[in-house]
Design a protein around this motif. Sequence first.
Motif, PDB file in Angstrom:
ATOM      1  N   VAL A  47     -17.454 -58.878  35.702  1.00 42.46           N
ATOM      2  CA  VAL A  47     -17.933 -60.253  35.637  1.00 42.46           C
ATOM      3  C   VAL A  47     -19.446 -60.255  35.520  1.00 42.46           C
ATOM      4  N   GLU A  48     -19.970 -61.058  34.597  1.00 37.68           N
ATOM      5  CA  GLU A  48     -21.423 -61.192  34.453  1.00 37.68           C
ATOM      6  C   GLU A  48     -21.926 -61.965  35.660  1.00 37.68           C
ATOM      7  N   ARG A  49     -22.857 -61.361  36.363  1.00 41.29           N
ATOM      8  CA  ARG A  49     -23.292 -61.862  37.668  1.00 41.29           C
ATOM      9  C   ARG A  49     -23.841 -63.289  37.639  1.00 41.29           C
ATOM     10  N   VAL A  50     -24.656 -63.636  36.669  1.00 43.65           N
ATOM     11  CA  VAL A  50     -25.304 -64.945  36.663  1.00 43.65           C
ATOM     12  C   VAL A  50     -24.374 -66.047  36.155  1.00 43.65           C
ATOM     13  N   SER A  51     -23.727 -65.815  35.013  1.00 48.47           N
ATOM     14  CA  SER A  51     -22.898 -66.861  34.417  1.00 48.47           C
ATOM     15  C   SER A  51     -21.513 -66.956  35.046  1.00 48.47           C
ATOM     16  N   GLY A  52     -21.039 -65.851  35.645  1.00 49.87           N
ATOM     17  CA  GLY A  52     -19.691 -65.822  36.186  1.00 49.87           C
ATOM     18  C   GLY A  52     -18.631 -65.562  35.134  1.00 49.87           C
ATOM     19  N   GLN A  53     -19.058 -65.305  33.902  1.00 48.60           N
ATOM     20  CA  GLN A  53     -18.128 -65.054  32.799  1.00 48.60           C
ATOM     21  C   GLN A  53     -17.487 -63.674  32.935  1.00 48.60           C
ATOM     22  N   VAL A  54     -16.169 -63.612  32.754  1.00 51.54           N
ATOM     23  CA  VAL A  54     -15.495 -62.312  32.713  1.00 51.54           C
ATOM     24  C   VAL A  54     -15.844 -61.679  31.376  1.00 51.54           C
ATOM     25  N   ILE A  55     -16.406 -60.468  31.419  1.00 54.17           N
ATOM     26  CA  ILE A  55     -16.819 -59.778  30.196  1.00 54.17           C
ATOM     27  C   ILE A  55     -15.761 -58.770  29.773  1.00 54.17           C
ATOM     28  N   TYR A  56     -15.286 -57.963  30.719  1.00 54.69           N
ATOM     29  CA  TYR A  56     -14.307 -56.931  30.401  1.00 54.69           C
ATOM     30  C   TYR A  56     -13.110 -57.009  31.335  1.00 54.69           C
ATOM     31  N   ALA A  57     -11.956 -56.692  30.777  1.00 56.26           N
ATOM     32  CA  ALA A  57     -10.791 -56.333  31.570  1.00 56.26           C
ATOM     33  C   ALA A  57     -10.765 -54.818  31.482  1.00 56.26           C
ATOM     34  N   VAL A  58     -10.822 -54.151  32.597  1.00 57.28           N
ATOM     35  CA  VAL A  58     -10.862 -52.688  32.604  1.00 57.28           C
ATOM     36  C   VAL A  58      -9.427 -52.181  32.714  1.00 57.28           C
ATOM     37  N   MET A  59      -9.027 -51.416  31.713  1.00 54.92           N
ATOM     38  CA  MET A  59      -7.684 -50.860  31.667  1.00 54.92           C
ATOM     39  C   MET A  59      -7.774 -49.355  31.833  1.00 54.92           C
ATOM     40  N   SER A  60      -6.833 -48.770  32.545  1.00 54.31           N
ATOM     41  CA  SER A  60      -6.857 -47.317  32.703  1.00 54.31           C
ATOM     42  C   SER A  60      -5.747 -46.686  31.867  1.00 54.31           C
ATOM     43  N   PHE A  61      -6.049 -45.492  31.381  1.00 51.62           N
ATOM     44  CA  PHE A  61      -5.105 -44.709  30.585  1.00 51.62           C
ATOM     45  C   PHE A  61      -5.057 -43.316  31.149  1.00 51.62           C
ATOM     46  N   GLY A  62      -3.908 -42.733  31.092  1.00 53.87           N
ATOM     47  CA  GLY A  62      -3.774 -41.312  31.388  1.00 53.87           C
ATOM     48  C   GLY A  62      -4.035 -40.956  32.829  1.00 53.87           C
ATOM     49  N   GLY A  63      -4.114 -39.664  33.031  1.00 53.08           N
ATOM     50  CA  GLY A  63      -4.351 -39.151  34.365  1.00 53.08           C
ATOM     51  C   GLY A  63      -3.090 -39.164  35.200  1.00 53.08           C
ATOM     52  N   PHE A  64      -3.181 -38.463  36.305  1.00 51.75           N
ATOM     53  CA  PHE A  64      -2.076 -38.418  37.247  1.00 51.75           C
ATOM     54  C   PHE A  64      -2.675 -38.444  38.640  1.00 51.75           C
TER      55      PHE A  64
END
Length: 136
Positions: A47-64
């Motif tokens: 989330v962008e701190r000043v505007s409150g806008q969500v910028i990224y959805a963080v998705m995870s791939f791989g790993g165990f």
Amino acid sequence: MNQTSPNPTAATGDDRSHSLILANRVIGTAVYSKGGEKIGHVDDLSVERVSGQVIYAVMSFGGFLGIGEKFHPLPWSLLDYDPDQGGYVVPLDRAQLEAAPNYDRYELVQLGGPSHLNYGEQIFGYYGPYGSVPYW
């Protein structure tokens, strides 16, 4: 003013007719490719701190068990919620997402830091052809 609602969905926030959702309900939501394949889930939001806008959805791939896991920040504007699937659909397939800019957990915390524009240019540069434009 504290109101009590006889409607149990109002108390839990599970009424899907609302346009707003709490962040903790987004995290863990499935992400599907444009072809309907489940390719992951939302791990976090940036989330962008000043505007409150969500910028990224963080998705995870791989790993165990967290080993070898890579995180893919997806521009929020690329995710479309599909109520029939109960998740977000992105206009990419698994191979396109796997080839996208990705980071380990340490690098991920640098997003938004002094070097963020380098990360942001990589991320929005990659996703630009899919309709995402930089937020800055």
